[in-house]
Design a protein around this motif. Structure first.
Motif, PDB file in Angstrom:
ATOM      1  N   VAL A  72       7.772   1.843   7.084  1.00 24.64           N
ATOM      2  CA  VAL A  72       8.516   0.635   7.458  1.00 24.64           C
ATOM      3  C   VAL A  72       7.614  -0.486   7.986  1.00 24.64           C
ATOM      4  O   VAL A  72       7.864  -1.675   7.732  1.00 24.64           O
ATOM      5  N   ASP A  73       6.519  -0.126   8.666  1.00 25.08           N
ATOM      6  CA  ASP A  73       5.656  -1.174   9.244  1.00 25.08           C
ATOM      7  C   ASP A  73       4.896  -1.969   8.180  1.00 25.08           C
ATOM      8  O   ASP A  73       4.328  -3.020   8.489  1.00 25.08           O
ATOM      9  N   HIS A  74       4.887  -1.496   6.924  1.00 23.56           N
ATOM     10  CA  HIS A  74       4.168  -2.203   5.858  1.00 23.56           C
ATOM     11  C   HIS A  74       5.113  -2.891   4.875  1.00 23.56           C
ATOM     12  O   HIS A  74       4.671  -3.548   3.949  1.00 23.56           O
ATOM     13  N   PHE A  75       6.427  -2.675   5.083  1.00 27.25           N
ATOM     14  CA  PHE A  75       7.362  -3.145   4.059  1.00 27.25           C
ATOM     15  C   PHE A  75       8.582  -3.858   4.650  1.00 27.25           C
ATOM     16  O   PHE A  75       9.421  -4.350   3.929  1.00 27.25           O
ATOM     17  N   PHE A  81      -8.027  -3.255  11.953  1.00 34.75           N
ATOM     18  CA  PHE A  81      -6.675  -3.653  12.350  1.00 34.75           C
ATOM     19  C   PHE A  81      -5.798  -2.412  12.446  1.00 34.75           C
ATOM     20  O   PHE A  81      -6.248  -1.304  12.187  1.00 34.75           O
ATOM     21  N   HIS A  82      -4.527  -2.604  12.819  1.00 33.90           N
ATOM     22  CA  HIS A  82      -3.521  -1.539  12.885  1.00 33.90           C
ATOM     23  C   HIS A  82      -3.786  -0.570  14.036  1.00 33.90           C
ATOM     24  O   HIS A  82      -3.749   0.648  13.867  1.00 33.90           O
ATOM     25  N   PHE A  83      -4.041  -1.134  15.231  1.00 32.85           N
ATOM     26  CA  PHE A  83      -4.362  -0.312  16.396  1.00 32.85           C
ATOM     27  C   PHE A  83      -3.104   0.345  16.966  1.00 32.85           C
ATOM     28  O   PHE A  83      -2.033  -0.258  17.011  1.00 32.85           O
ATOM     29  N   THR A 125       0.842  -1.213   0.000  1.00 31.71           N
ATOM     30  CA  THR A 125       0.000   0.000   0.000  1.00 31.71           C
ATOM     31  C   THR A 125       0.869   1.251   0.000  1.00 31.71           C
ATOM     32  O   THR A 125       0.603   2.213  -0.711  1.00 31.71           O
ATOM     33  N   HIS A 126       1.916   1.255   0.840  1.00 34.82           N
ATOM     34  CA  HIS A 126       2.872   2.368   0.915  1.00 34.82           C
ATOM     35  C   HIS A 126       4.101   1.841   1.648  1.00 34.82           C
ATOM     36  O   HIS A 126       4.043   0.786   2.284  1.00 34.82           O
ATOM     37  N   THR A 127       5.197   2.570   1.551  1.00 41.26           N
ATOM     38  CA  THR A 127       6.453   1.982   2.042  1.00 41.26           C
ATOM     39  C   THR A 127       6.878   2.525   3.409  1.00 41.26           C
ATOM     40  O   THR A 127       8.074   2.566   3.715  1.00 41.26           O
ATOM     41  N   HIS A 184      -2.787  11.166   9.874  1.00 46.02           N
ATOM     42  CA  HIS A 184      -3.402  10.659   8.639  1.00 46.02           C
ATOM     43  C   HIS A 184      -3.842   9.209   8.791  1.00 46.02           C
ATOM     44  O   HIS A 184      -3.513   8.346   7.970  1.00 46.02           O
ATOM     45  N   HIS A 185      -4.565   8.952   9.868  1.00 50.65           N
ATOM     46  CA  HIS A 185      -5.135   7.622  10.129  1.00 50.65           C
ATOM     47  C   HIS A 185      -6.631   7.753  10.378  1.00 50.65           C
ATOM     48  O   HIS A 185      -7.156   8.856  10.598  1.00 50.65           O
ATOM     49  N   LEU A 186      -7.320   6.610  10.420  1.00 51.44           N
ATOM     50  CA  LEU A 186      -8.758   6.589  10.706  1.00 51.44           C
ATOM     51  C   LEU A 186      -9.002   6.278  12.179  1.00 51.44           C
ATOM     52  O   LEU A 186      -8.167   5.641  12.841  1.00 51.44           O
ATOM     53  N   ALA A 189      -5.414   0.259   4.087  1.00 55.36           N
ATOM     54  CA  ALA A 189      -4.434   0.481   5.163  1.00 55.36           C
ATOM     55  C   ALA A 189      -4.421   1.966   5.494  1.00 55.36           C
ATOM     56  O   ALA A 189      -5.459   2.620   5.410  1.00 55.36           O
ATOM     57  N   ASP A 190      -3.296   2.531   5.806  1.00 56.69           N
ATOM     58  CA  ASP A 190      -3.232   3.854   6.421  1.00 56.69           C
ATOM     59  C   ASP A 190      -3.793   4.967   5.531  1.00 56.69           C
ATOM     60  O   ASP A 190      -3.273   5.227   4.444  1.00 56.69           O
ATOM     61  N   VAL A 191      -4.834   5.626   6.043  1.00 59.03           N
ATOM     62  CA  VAL A 191      -5.439   6.743   5.298  1.00 59.03           C
ATOM     63  C   VAL A 191      -5.999   7.791   6.240  1.00 59.03           C
ATOM     64  O   VAL A 191      -6.443   7.483   7.347  1.00 59.03           O
TER      65      VAL A 191
HETATM   66 ZN   LIG Z   1       1.072   1.780   9.155  1.00 53.85          ZN
END
Ligand SMILES: [Zn+2]
Ligand SMILES: [Zn+2]
Length: 333
Positions: free
Chosen positions: A58-61, A308-310, A54-56, A286-288, A246-248
């Motif tokens: 570090v927690d996603h890649f 997810f992603h708390f 989704t984006h780079t 920039h999160h929900l 994911a993160d938005v």
């Molecule tokens: Zn994230």
């Protein structure tokens, strides 16, 4: 009905995320994001044919290195998709290691990278035997929504805003083929690997007048017209749809794009980093919030959703996030 895709988050809601999607009866999987991949076995990682990042952040890649390590020295083509700048991100990771011995490997790994831009896709190949230094220029082709397609399914994206571009993802099966076992038995046929070939013929849109041969009991071969066999044993239903956000941030534009991408999803996986009481922090990062995530799931008409992603600040309050999202979903349904 047994669904084709069996998506599961690779770890708990506080860990670095990823959605692993193995395909029923196929030695194959795709994955959305490569966070902490340790819960996945080497066998599970080797099943992956396509990776969508989704984006780079570090927690996603961070899980990329493990996939690379396990795939190295194998005859494998791994396809990876990411946002603008993805080539540079992967090149940076590859540049961290010395590759002087890889020329001798009998099996050669290839990485096919695709950067997703607003209205074009850029693809470039990185081969292990060339020490992952690309020998050809990137190829650009126009695109609208769909970044990958094969006869059975397609993958669509929405470019969302998370202070950097972040890809919202959806995988949609074109249609689903269910087999009527009673009809199968009545025809003297048994279940077996031939059913995968039969379904594939339908997904490929092969001519219904073409012949389809099946090894029946007693090693007899029965021959059918494909269309006739389909009429007798197959029940065609709408395909499965899985969406991953994911993160938005919660901008109006993001909301509209998410609702459209996840429309009528069978299962929506959506981040919910904060509680609504902390919506200012959520906006800043920039999160929900959980309420926003539940509301979006309802507005998209998702049949099922998982947050997810708390944020670690809720380490012992997971239930509050779950309750808040559930209440919002029920309210807006
Ligand atoms: Zn994230
Ligand atoms: Zn992020």
């Amino acid at each position: 009905m047994r669904p084709r895709f069996h998506p599961r988050l690779i770890n708990g809601p506080f860990a670095d995320p990823g959605l692993y999607i193995p395909f029923l009866y196929e030695n194959r999987a795709i994955i959305f994001d490569l966070g902490d991949t340790l819960p996945l076995s080497a066998r599970e990682l080797l099943k992956i044919s396509h990776v969508f990042i989704t984006h780079t952040h570090v927690d996603h890649f961070i899980g990329f290195d493990r996939v690379l390590r396990i795939s190295l020295g194998r005859e494998k083509n791994l396809h990876l998709y990411g946002p603008p700048g993805f080539f540079k991100n992967v090149e940076g990771k590859l540049a961290a290691y010395s590759w002087n011995l890889v020329k001798n490997y009998p099996y050669r790994l290839g990485l096919q990278l695709t950067e997703v831009h607003r209205d074009s896709l850029l693809t470039r190949e990185y081969l292990c035997q060339n020490e992952f230094i690309p020998t050809h220029k990137a190829v650009r082709r126009p695109f609208k929504d769909v970044i990958y397609e094969e006869p059975a399914f397609r993958i669509s994206v929405a470019i969302l805003d998370h202070s950097i571009p972040c890809l919202g993802l959806a995988i949609r099966e074109h249609f689903h083929v269910n087999i009527n076992k009673d009809r199968l038995t009545a025809l003297g046929l048994e279940t077996g690997p031939w059913l995968t070939g039969f379904k594939q013929a339908l997904y490929d849109g092969r001519d219904s007048e073409s012949e389809f041969a099946v090894k029946a009991a007693g090693d007899q071969t029965q021959r059918f017209r494909l269309g006739e066999l389909a009429e007798q044993i197959a029940l065609i239903t709408p395909g499965q749809k899985i969406s991953y956000i994911a993160d938005v941030g919660h901008s109006t534009e993001n909301q509209e794009k998410i609702i459209s991408l996840a429309k009528a999803a069978d299962h929506l996986f959506i981040e919910a980093a904060f509680l609504e009481v902390h919506k200012d922090i959520a906006a800043e990062k920039h999160h929900l919030t959980a309420r926003q995530a539940g509301t979006l799931a309802a507005k998209a008409g998702a049949k099922q959703f998982t947050i997810f992603h708390f944020s670690p600040r809720y380490a012992d309050q997971e239930h509050l996030l779950q309750e808040e999202a559930r209440e919002a979903y029920e309210l807006h349904r």
